[in-house]
Design an enzyme around this catalytic site. Structure first.
Site, mmCIF file in Angstrom:
data_model
loop_
_atom_site.group_PDB
_atom_site.id
_atom_site.type_symbol
_atom_site.label_atom_id
_atom_site.label_comp_id
_atom_site.label_asym_id
_atom_site.label_seq_id
_atom_site.Cartn_x
_atom_site.Cartn_y
_atom_site.Cartn_z
ATOM 1 N N PHE A 186 -27.759 27.258 77.350
ATOM 2 C CA PHE A 186 -28.996 28.023 77.479
ATOM 3 C C PHE A 186 -29.858 27.405 78.573
ATOM 4 O O PHE A 186 -29.529 26.356 79.131
ATOM 5 C CB PHE A 186 -29.745 28.045 76.135
ATOM 6 C CG PHE A 186 -30.233 26.686 75.688
ATOM 7 C CD1 PHE A 186 -31.504 26.240 76.024
ATOM 8 C CD2 PHE A 186 -29.408 25.842 74.955
ATOM 9 C CE1 PHE A 186 -31.945 24.989 75.635
ATOM 10 C CE2 PHE A 186 -29.848 24.585 74.552
ATOM 11 C CZ PHE A 186 -31.120 24.159 74.901
ATOM 12 N N ASP A 224 -38.911 18.633 71.443
ATOM 13 C CA ASP A 224 -39.481 19.219 72.647
ATOM 14 C C ASP A 224 -38.739 18.607 73.830
ATOM 15 O O ASP A 224 -38.516 17.402 73.877
ATOM 16 C CB ASP A 224 -40.984 18.919 72.723
ATOM 17 C CG ASP A 224 -41.666 19.902 73.657
ATOM 18 O OD1 ASP A 224 -41.394 21.107 73.545
ATOM 19 O OD2 ASP A 224 -42.449 19.461 74.520
ATOM 20 N N GLU A 227 -47.468 25.123 70.482
ATOM 21 C CA GLU A 227 -47.089 24.095 71.473
ATOM 22 C C GLU A 227 -48.268 23.916 72.408
ATOM 23 O O GLU A 227 -48.549 24.790 73.225
ATOM 24 C CB GLU A 227 -45.844 24.539 72.253
ATOM 25 C CG GLU A 227 -44.598 24.466 71.396
ATOM 26 C CD GLU A 227 -43.306 24.529 72.212
ATOM 27 O OE1 GLU A 227 -43.237 23.952 73.314
ATOM 28 O OE2 GLU A 227 -42.368 25.181 71.724
ATOM 29 N N ASP A 279 -29.045 25.058 81.796
ATOM 30 C CA ASP A 279 -27.686 24.511 81.704
ATOM 31 C C ASP A 279 -26.794 24.844 82.917
ATOM 32 O O ASP A 279 -26.061 23.965 83.392
ATOM 33 C CB ASP A 279 -26.986 24.982 80.415
ATOM 34 C CG ASP A 279 -27.409 24.160 79.202
ATOM 35 O OD1 ASP A 279 -28.008 23.087 79.386
ATOM 36 O OD2 ASP A 279 -27.129 24.591 78.068
ATOM 37 N N ASN A 295 -34.974 28.197 69.101
ATOM 38 C CA ASN A 295 -33.906 28.209 70.097
ATOM 39 C C ASN A 295 -32.556 27.994 69.379
ATOM 40 O O ASN A 295 -32.277 26.909 68.874
ATOM 41 C CB ASN A 295 -34.197 27.078 71.101
ATOM 42 C CG ASN A 295 -33.170 26.989 72.201
ATOM 43 O OD1 ASN A 295 -31.984 27.217 71.984
ATOM 44 N ND2 ASN A 295 -33.634 26.640 73.383
ATOM 45 N N GLY A 308 -29.594 27.804 70.582
ATOM 46 C CA GLY A 308 -28.739 26.847 71.291
ATOM 47 C C GLY A 308 -29.025 25.432 70.819
ATOM 48 O O GLY A 308 -28.105 24.640 70.557
ATOM 49 N N LYS A 309 -30.307 25.102 70.695
ATOM 50 C CA LYS A 309 -30.686 23.765 70.215
ATOM 51 C C LYS A 309 -30.174 23.561 68.797
ATOM 52 O O LYS A 309 -29.691 22.487 68.454
ATOM 53 C CB LYS A 309 -32.215 23.622 70.183
ATOM 54 C CG LYS A 309 -32.873 23.444 71.521
ATOM 55 C CD LYS A 309 -34.342 23.131 71.272
ATOM 56 C CE LYS A 309 -35.093 22.915 72.564
ATOM 57 N NZ LYS A 309 -36.483 22.500 72.324
ATOM 58 N N THR A 362 -37.029 25.207 65.022
ATOM 59 C CA THR A 362 -36.843 25.630 66.416
ATOM 60 C C THR A 362 -36.575 27.118 66.467
ATOM 61 O O THR A 362 -35.979 27.675 65.548
ATOM 62 C CB THR A 362 -35.666 24.874 67.093
ATOM 63 O OG1 THR A 362 -35.538 25.340 68.448
ATOM 64 C CG2 THR A 362 -34.340 25.090 66.378
ATOM 65 N N LYS A 418 -21.119 18.965 75.781
ATOM 66 C CA LYS A 418 -22.515 18.800 76.242
ATOM 67 C C LYS A 418 -23.203 17.695 75.439
ATOM 68 O O LYS A 418 -23.910 16.860 76.006
ATOM 69 C CB LYS A 418 -23.279 20.122 76.112
ATOM 70 C CG LYS A 418 -24.744 19.997 76.546
ATOM 71 C CD LYS A 418 -25.544 21.286 76.435
ATOM 72 C CE LYS A 418 -27.028 21.005 76.660
ATOM 73 N NZ LYS A 418 -27.894 22.160 76.419
HETATM 74 P P1 IMP Z 1 -38.678 23.481 74.697
HETATM 75 O O1 IMP Z 1 -38.314 22.155 74.165
HETATM 76 O O2 IMP Z 1 -38.176 24.584 73.842
HETATM 77 O O3 IMP Z 1 -40.137 23.605 75.055
HETATM 78 O O4 IMP Z 1 -37.789 23.583 75.999
HETATM 79 C C1 IMP Z 1 -38.305 23.735 77.265
HETATM 80 C C2 IMP Z 1 -37.359 24.446 78.170
HETATM 81 O O5 IMP Z 1 -36.565 23.478 78.822
HETATM 82 C C3 IMP Z 1 -36.385 25.424 77.523
HETATM 83 O O6 IMP Z 1 -36.907 26.701 77.478
HETATM 84 C C4 IMP Z 1 -35.214 25.382 78.478
HETATM 85 O O7 IMP Z 1 -35.428 26.299 79.508
HETATM 86 C C5 IMP Z 1 -35.288 23.971 79.042
HETATM 87 N N1 IMP Z 1 -34.342 23.115 78.325
HETATM 88 C C6 IMP Z 1 -34.585 22.224 77.351
HETATM 89 N N2 IMP Z 1 -33.453 21.628 76.941
HETATM 90 C C7 IMP Z 1 -32.470 22.186 77.663
HETATM 91 C C8 IMP Z 1 -31.081 21.992 77.683
HETATM 92 O O8 IMP Z 1 -30.471 21.235 76.915
HETATM 93 N N3 IMP Z 1 -30.417 22.734 78.580
HETATM 94 C C9 IMP Z 1 -31.019 23.606 79.433
HETATM 95 N N4 IMP Z 1 -32.306 23.829 79.448
HETATM 96 C C10 IMP Z 1 -33.045 23.118 78.563
#
Ligand code: IMP
Length: 185
Positions: free
Chosen positions: A141, A65, A36, A144, A9, A11-12, A7, A164
């Protein structure tokens, strides 16, 4: 046991680490990205990414995802959540929802876990809730600050990672992955 979470991200990654390290799994971070595809469901996007990554990562790995599905907007932004967040952010969503009384929304999280030579495993977690009327909180992130999960009066933006995870779509999909991995330990 070591597994890789692919990832970009942070935060994830933090959320997954908080859950998996509790059961003794060391989580490694692969942050080089993967394609993606534009598909109309999260599972297809994740499976395609896992196929690509299985040629790049030797250890057991997973990717995730996720998306936000808002009922009054017919499921928008859904699979387009990342793009929509980049373009219009939380403020843009609040503006689209200005006159809307139906605030129901859900987050969905799809995890694809893959070990060399084995079939991919898919885990799906969802979290129901409401879109707030204003942004609240600075934690987390993405969307949220505007999502209030059912059973709480705080937004995800007002919760620390552990709290969370107790409610979230990702907390649930990771819990399913953890259960599956626990059996192998
Ligand atoms: P992806 O899985 O990275 O494609 O996530 C898609 C988008 O959904 C991210 O860029 C976030 O903006 C939003 N998103 C996914 N999961 C969360 C979460 O847990 N909190 C807030 N936004 C989320």
């Amino acid at each position: 046991m070591e597994i890789v979470f692919a990832t970009q991200n942070r935060g994830k990654f933090k959320e997954a680490k908080e859950k998996l390290e509790r059961i003794g799994i060391k989580l490694l971070h692969y942050d080089k990205g993967y394609p993606e595809i534009q598909a109309d469901n999260l599972v297809d996007v994740a499976i395609y990414g896992a196929r690509y990554l299985s040629r790049k990562i030797d250890k057991p790995f997973f990717l995730e995802d996720a998306g936000l599905f808002i009922r009054s907007l017919n499921g928008f932004p859904g699979v387009y959540s990342a793009y929509v967040f980049k373009k219009i952010g939380c403020r843009g969503i609040l503006r689209l929802m200005e006159a809307e009384e139906d605030r129901y929304a859900e987050f969905r999280s799809v995890i694809v876990y893959k070990e060399k030579g084995k079939k991919a495993k898919v885990f799906i977690g969802t979290c129901q809730g409401m879109i707030s009327h204003e942004e609240r909180g600075t934690k987390g992130f993405g969307f949220d600050p505007i999502f209030i999960p059912s059973g709480s009066d705080k937004t995800f933006g007002e919760m620390d990672v552990r709290e969370k995870n107790r409610y979230s779509h990702r907390g649930k999909s990771i819990e399913m992955l953890a259960k599956y991995l626990r059996k192998k330990l």
